[in-house]
Write a protein that holds these residues in place. Structure first.
Motif, mmCIF file in Angstrom:
data_model
loop_
_atom_site.group_PDB
_atom_site.id
_atom_site.type_symbol
_atom_site.label_atom_id
_atom_site.label_comp_id
_atom_site.label_asym_id
_atom_site.label_seq_id
_atom_site.Cartn_x
_atom_site.Cartn_y
_atom_site.Cartn_z
ATOM 1 N N ILE A 1 0.856 -1.190 0.000
ATOM 2 C CA ILE A 1 0.000 0.000 0.000
ATOM 3 C C ILE A 1 0.887 1.232 0.000
ATOM 4 N N ALA A 2 0.627 2.130 -0.945
ATOM 5 C CA ALA A 2 1.390 3.372 -1.087
ATOM 6 C C ALA A 2 2.892 3.094 -1.107
ATOM 7 N N ALA A 3 3.291 2.081 -1.853
ATOM 8 C CA ALA A 3 4.699 1.739 -2.071
ATOM 9 C C ALA A 3 5.443 1.370 -0.787
ATOM 10 N N SER A 4 4.727 0.870 0.207
ATOM 11 C CA SER A 4 5.340 0.587 1.513
ATOM 12 C C SER A 4 6.398 -0.510 1.472
ATOM 13 N N ARG A 5 6.368 -1.369 0.451
ATOM 14 C CA ARG A 5 7.339 -2.463 0.353
ATOM 15 C C ARG A 5 8.486 -2.160 -0.612
ATOM 16 N N THR A 6 8.606 -0.912 -1.036
ATOM 17 C CA THR A 6 9.693 -0.536 -1.940
ATOM 18 C C THR A 6 10.908 -0.117 -1.127
ATOM 19 N N PRO A 7 12.091 -0.082 -1.746
ATOM 20 C CA PRO A 7 13.296 0.306 -0.997
ATOM 21 C C PRO A 7 13.238 1.721 -0.426
ATOM 22 N N ARG A 8 12.562 2.646 -1.121
ATOM 23 C CA ARG A 8 12.456 4.038 -0.664
ATOM 24 C C ARG A 8 10.997 4.491 -0.765
ATOM 25 N N PRO A 9 10.164 4.038 0.178
ATOM 26 C CA PRO A 9 8.725 4.326 0.061
ATOM 27 C C PRO A 9 8.377 5.814 0.036
ATOM 28 N N VAL A 10 9.060 6.618 0.828
ATOM 29 C CA VAL A 10 8.730 8.052 0.854
ATOM 30 C C VAL A 10 9.032 8.677 -0.501
ATOM 31 N N ALA A 11 10.164 8.338 -1.081
ATOM 32 C CA ALA A 11 10.510 8.867 -2.408
ATOM 33 C C ALA A 11 9.508 8.380 -3.450
ATOM 34 N N ALA A 12 9.127 7.111 -3.383
ATOM 35 C CA ALA A 12 8.151 6.567 -4.342
ATOM 36 C C ALA A 12 6.816 7.293 -4.208
ATOM 37 N N ARG A 13 6.398 7.568 -2.985
ATOM 38 C CA ARG A 13 5.129 8.279 -2.761
ATOM 39 C C ARG A 13 5.196 9.695 -3.311
ATOM 40 N N LEU A 14 6.315 10.371 -3.071
ATOM 41 C CA LEU A 14 6.470 11.738 -3.584
ATOM 42 C C LEU A 14 6.456 11.755 -5.112
ATOM 43 N N HIS A 15 7.117 10.782 -5.726
ATOM 44 C CA HIS A 15 7.104 10.695 -7.186
ATOM 45 C C HIS A 15 5.678 10.453 -7.690
ATOM 46 N N SER A 16 4.945 9.571 -7.031
ATOM 47 C CA SER A 16 3.560 9.304 -7.439
ATOM 48 C C SER A 16 2.694 10.549 -7.290
ATOM 49 N N LEU A 17 2.811 11.215 -6.151
ATOM 50 C CA LEU A 17 2.009 12.430 -5.930
ATOM 51 C C LEU A 17 2.355 13.513 -6.944
ATOM 52 N N THR A 18 3.635 13.690 -7.212
ATOM 53 C CA THR A 18 4.053 14.694 -8.193
ATOM 54 C C THR A 18 3.509 14.347 -9.572
ATOM 55 N N THR A 19 3.664 13.092 -9.966
ATOM 56 C CA THR A 19 3.197 12.663 -11.286
ATOM 57 C C THR A 19 1.693 12.852 -11.430
ATOM 58 N N HIS A 20 0.943 12.532 -10.382
ATOM 59 C CA HIS A 20 -0.508 12.702 -10.464
ATOM 60 C C HIS A 20 -0.904 14.168 -10.375
ATOM 61 N N GLY A 21 -0.093 14.979 -9.697
ATOM 62 C CA GLY A 21 -0.297 16.427 -9.737
ATOM 63 C C GLY A 21 -0.079 16.967 -11.148
ATOM 64 N N ILE A 22 0.958 16.458 -11.810
ATOM 65 C CA ILE A 22 1.212 16.830 -13.204
ATOM 66 C C ILE A 22 0.052 16.379 -14.089
ATOM 67 N N PHE A 23 -0.500 15.207 -13.809
ATOM 68 C CA PHE A 23 -1.688 14.755 -14.540
ATOM 69 C C PHE A 23 -2.820 15.774 -14.356
ATOM 70 N N GLY A 24 -2.990 16.298 -13.146
ATOM 71 C CA GLY A 24 -3.998 17.325 -12.900
ATOM 72 C C GLY A 24 -3.733 18.583 -13.713
ATOM 73 N N VAL A 25 -2.473 18.997 -13.791
ATOM 74 C CA VAL A 25 -2.112 20.141 -14.637
ATOM 75 C C VAL A 25 -2.432 19.808 -16.096
ATOM 76 N N GLY A 26 -2.178 18.556 -16.482
ATOM 77 C CA GLY A 26 -2.510 18.117 -17.836
ATOM 78 C C GLY A 26 -4.001 18.150 -18.103
ATOM 79 N N LEU A 27 -4.809 17.780 -17.102
ATOM 80 C CA LEU A 27 -6.265 17.884 -17.256
ATOM 81 C C LEU A 27 -6.662 19.331 -17.528
ATOM 82 N N TYR A 28 -6.067 20.250 -16.775
ATOM 83 C CA TYR A 28 -6.370 21.670 -16.966
ATOM 84 C C TYR A 28 -5.923 22.138 -18.353
ATOM 85 N N ALA A 29 -4.685 21.807 -18.728
ATOM 86 C CA ALA A 29 -4.160 22.239 -20.033
ATOM 87 C C ALA A 29 -4.989 21.654 -21.177
#
Length: 170
Positions: free
Chosen positions: A128-156
């Motif tokens: 859940i939320a990349a908890s089993r990855t080597p760097r879960p916090v970094a993976a979560r931040l990358h996911s949140l950023t990417t989905h934020g960019i998707f939101g910017v893409g929805l707007y654009a």
């Protein structure tokens, strides 16, 4: 009937556009920061196994390949983008397309991170939320950023669709 066709056309254009913006971000992220892009073949593998009744894997990369997994993964990626555009228009309607604002697009874009956090990542063996990855916090931040960019893409994409609609109505 015409309004239904307008909804569908806007949903498809906005979904494809926003997903393409997310993909461009993925390329830029790799070039700028050395962060590899998600391998959509693995998404296709997970979906292929899901169709056969298997939801969860210890490590999706170690699971047997599925015929056409790359095409399945990329197709699903764009169909999911279109589905989230449908959510945006289901809530805010065609009025949002006529006068797009960033807030609703970001709400849907950032909110869409729930899908990988709660479904895809656990199913593919990342927890859940990349908890089993080597760097879960970094993976979560990358996911949140990417989905934020998707939101910017929805707007654009909404803004471009609104310009296209205005041009076609002349």
């Amino acid at each position: 009937m015409a309004e239904a066709a307008d909804y569908l056309a806007c949903i498809v254009l906005i979904g494809i556009g926003a997903t393409a913006v997310m993909d461009l971000w993925s390329i830029a992220r790799k070039w700028l920061f050395g962060v590899p892009a998600l391998d959509y073949a693995l998404v296709g593998r997970w979906l292929g196994h899901l169709a056969r009744g298997r939801l969860r894997h210890d490590r999706i990369a170690a699971s047997p390949p599925v015929w056409g997994e790359r095409l399945i993964g990329w197709t699903a990626h764009y169909l999911i983008g279109i589905a989230f555009a449908a959510v945006l228009l289901a809530i805010w309607g065609l009025d949002w397309v006529r006068h797009p604002t960033i807030g609703p697009a970001l709400i849907v874009g950032i909110g869409s991170v729930a899908a990988p956090f709660l479904l895809m990542q656990p199913g593919m063996g990342a927890g859940i939320a990349a908890s089993r990855t080597p760097r879960p916090v970094a993976a979560r931040l990358h996911s949140l950023t990417t989905h934020g960019i998707f939101g910017v893409g929805l707007y654009a994409a909404g803004w471009l669709t609104s310009l296209l609609n205005a041009f076609l109505q002349r």
